[in-house]
Design an enzyme around this catalytic site. Structure first.
Site, PDB file in Angstrom:
ATOM      1  N   HIS A  38       0.831  -1.213   0.000  1.00 22.41           N
ATOM      2  CA  HIS A  38       0.000   0.000   0.000  1.00 22.41           C
ATOM      3  C   HIS A  38       0.863   1.261   0.000  1.00 22.41           C
ATOM      4  O   HIS A  38       0.633   2.176  -0.797  1.00 22.41           O
ATOM      5  CB  HIS A  38      -0.945  -0.014   1.201  1.00 22.41           C
ATOM      6  CG  HIS A  38      -1.519   1.329   1.539  1.00 22.41           C
ATOM      7  ND1 HIS A  38      -2.352   2.028   0.689  1.00 22.41           N
ATOM      8  CD2 HIS A  38      -1.357   2.126   2.636  1.00 22.41           C
ATOM      9  CE1 HIS A  38      -2.681   3.180   1.245  1.00 22.41           C
ATOM     10  NE2 HIS A  38      -2.093   3.275   2.426  1.00 22.41           N
ATOM     11  N   HIS A  62       4.102   7.035   5.557  1.00 20.32           N
ATOM     12  CA  HIS A  62       2.945   7.723   6.141  1.00 20.32           C
ATOM     13  C   HIS A  62       2.187   6.921   7.195  1.00 20.32           C
ATOM     14  O   HIS A  62       1.497   7.497   8.026  1.00 20.32           O
ATOM     15  CB  HIS A  62       1.988   8.234   5.053  1.00 20.32           C
ATOM     16  CG  HIS A  62       1.085   7.191   4.443  1.00 20.32           C
ATOM     17  ND1 HIS A  62       1.474   6.405   3.393  1.00 20.32           N
ATOM     18  CD2 HIS A  62      -0.188   6.827   4.718  1.00 20.32           C
ATOM     19  CE1 HIS A  62       0.479   5.599   3.056  1.00 20.32           C
ATOM     20  NE2 HIS A  62      -0.541   5.826   3.842  1.00 20.32           N
ATOM     21  N   ASP A  63       2.284   5.600   7.170  1.00 23.39           N
ATOM     22  CA  ASP A  63       1.553   4.802   8.158  1.00 23.39           C
ATOM     23  C   ASP A  63       2.463   4.226   9.245  1.00 23.39           C
ATOM     24  O   ASP A  63       1.999   3.460  10.088  1.00 23.39           O
ATOM     25  CB  ASP A  63       0.799   3.662   7.463  1.00 23.39           C
ATOM     26  CG  ASP A  63      -0.486   4.132   6.770  1.00 23.39           C
ATOM     27  OD1 ASP A  63      -1.106   5.100   7.264  1.00 23.39           O
ATOM     28  OD2 ASP A  63      -0.855   3.545   5.742  1.00 23.39           O
ATOM     29  N   GLU A  66       1.549   5.683  12.841  1.00 19.24           N
ATOM     30  CA  GLU A  66       0.199   5.279  13.248  1.00 19.24           C
ATOM     31  C   GLU A  66       0.110   3.777  13.510  1.00 19.24           C
ATOM     32  O   GLU A  66      -0.588   3.338  14.422  1.00 19.24           O
ATOM     33  CB  GLU A  66      -0.795   5.682  12.145  1.00 19.24           C
ATOM     34  CG  GLU A  66      -2.240   5.675  12.581  1.00 19.24           C
ATOM     35  CD  GLU A  66      -3.147   6.383  11.572  1.00 19.24           C
ATOM     36  OE1 GLU A  66      -2.832   7.534  11.192  1.00 19.24           O
ATOM     37  OE2 GLU A  66      -4.145   5.781  11.155  1.00 19.24           O
ATOM     38  N   ASP A  67       0.812   2.984  12.723  1.00 14.81           N
ATOM     39  CA  ASP A  67       0.557   1.529  12.720  1.00 14.81           C
ATOM     40  C   ASP A  67       1.752   0.645  13.073  1.00 14.81           C
ATOM     41  O   ASP A  67       1.644  -0.578  12.994  1.00 14.81           O
ATOM     42  CB  ASP A  67       0.033   1.095  11.338  1.00 14.81           C
ATOM     43  CG  ASP A  67      -1.333   1.689  11.023  1.00 14.81           C
ATOM     44  OD1 ASP A  67      -2.079   1.985  11.972  1.00 14.81           O
ATOM     45  OD2 ASP A  67      -1.640   1.870   9.834  1.00 14.81           O
ATOM     46  N   ASP A 123      -3.136   8.554  -0.971  1.00 12.36           N
ATOM     47  CA  ASP A 123      -3.546   7.538   0.002  1.00 12.36           C
ATOM     48  C   ASP A 123      -4.979   7.095  -0.281  1.00 12.36           C
ATOM     49  O   ASP A 123      -5.301   5.902  -0.299  1.00 12.36           O
ATOM     50  CB  ASP A 123      -3.415   8.137   1.405  1.00 12.36           C
ATOM     51  CG  ASP A 123      -3.573   7.119   2.520  1.00 12.36           C
ATOM     52  OD1 ASP A 123      -3.288   5.921   2.298  1.00 12.36           O
ATOM     53  OD2 ASP A 123      -3.970   7.537   3.622  1.00 12.36           O
TER      54      ASP A 123
HETATM   55 ZN    ZN Z   1      -2.328   4.769   3.951  1.00 14.57          ZN
END
Ligand code: ZN
Length: 185
Positions: A38, A62-63, A66-67, A123
């Protein structure tokens, strides 16, 4: 952004960082693709649309905050303040309930930087493709339709910076809605 560094080398370094950070994670879709696919897709969309290098790097990363276990400080150390700040702009506050986060994405989108708007559009393009082509097995038609509509509202606040991305979002949005409409018949 340190312009003395080779752009391709930086992109590969960010790709490796993301691949390691997201190791073992898979996308929610039926295809169960590695999660890193992704973020590579988001970066590829940005690169093809002529987005700036820092947006491409932030696309790859970008993630991560957050993840994954990666922190803002890790990104500052590895990629500098500008890229880390862009990732921060793309990161939801996980302390908030999901519906609040979704509403905030819509209301905050117009206030974001030009590079963050391009990242958000790329995104959402990647996510709409996934919802159309490989949706999570547990997502029914109504949930997928609601998601596509919400992504459209977020995207509305991100348009006007990069015409190529605006056009690609529009095309992807229409294709996703057409596919959902066809399935409902
Ligand atoms: Zn994303």
């Amino acid at each position: 952004m340190d312009h003395h560094k080779d752009p391709a080398a930086e992109i590969l370094r960010a790709t490796l960082f993301a691949a390691r950070a997201h190791a073992g994670q898979v996308r929610k879709g039926a295809a169960a693709e590695p999660y890193v696919n992704h973020v590579i897709e988001v970066a590829a969309i940005l690169a093809e649309a002529g987005a700036p290098q820092e947006a491409i790097l932030a696309g790859l990363l970008h993630d991560t905050v957050e993840d994954t276990e990666a922190t803002h400080a890790d990104l500052v150390a590895a990629f500098g303040e500008e890229v880390a700040a862009l990732v921060a702009e793309a990161t939801d506050d996980k302390a908030l309930p999901k519906e609040t986060r979704k509403a905030l994405q819509v209301s905050l989108a117009p206030k974001k930087s030009a590079a963050a708007k391009q990242l958000k559009l790329a995104d959402k393009i990647s996510n709409l493709r996934a919802i159309a082509d490989s949706p999570p097995a547990s997502w029914n038609h109504a949930r997928r339709t609601e998601y596509v509509g919400w992504a459209g509202r977020v995207a509305d606040g991100c348009k006007g910076v990069n015409p190529a991305l605006d056009a690609l979002f529009e095309e992807t949005y229409r294709a996703a809605m057409a596919k959902l409409a066809a399935e409902a018949r």
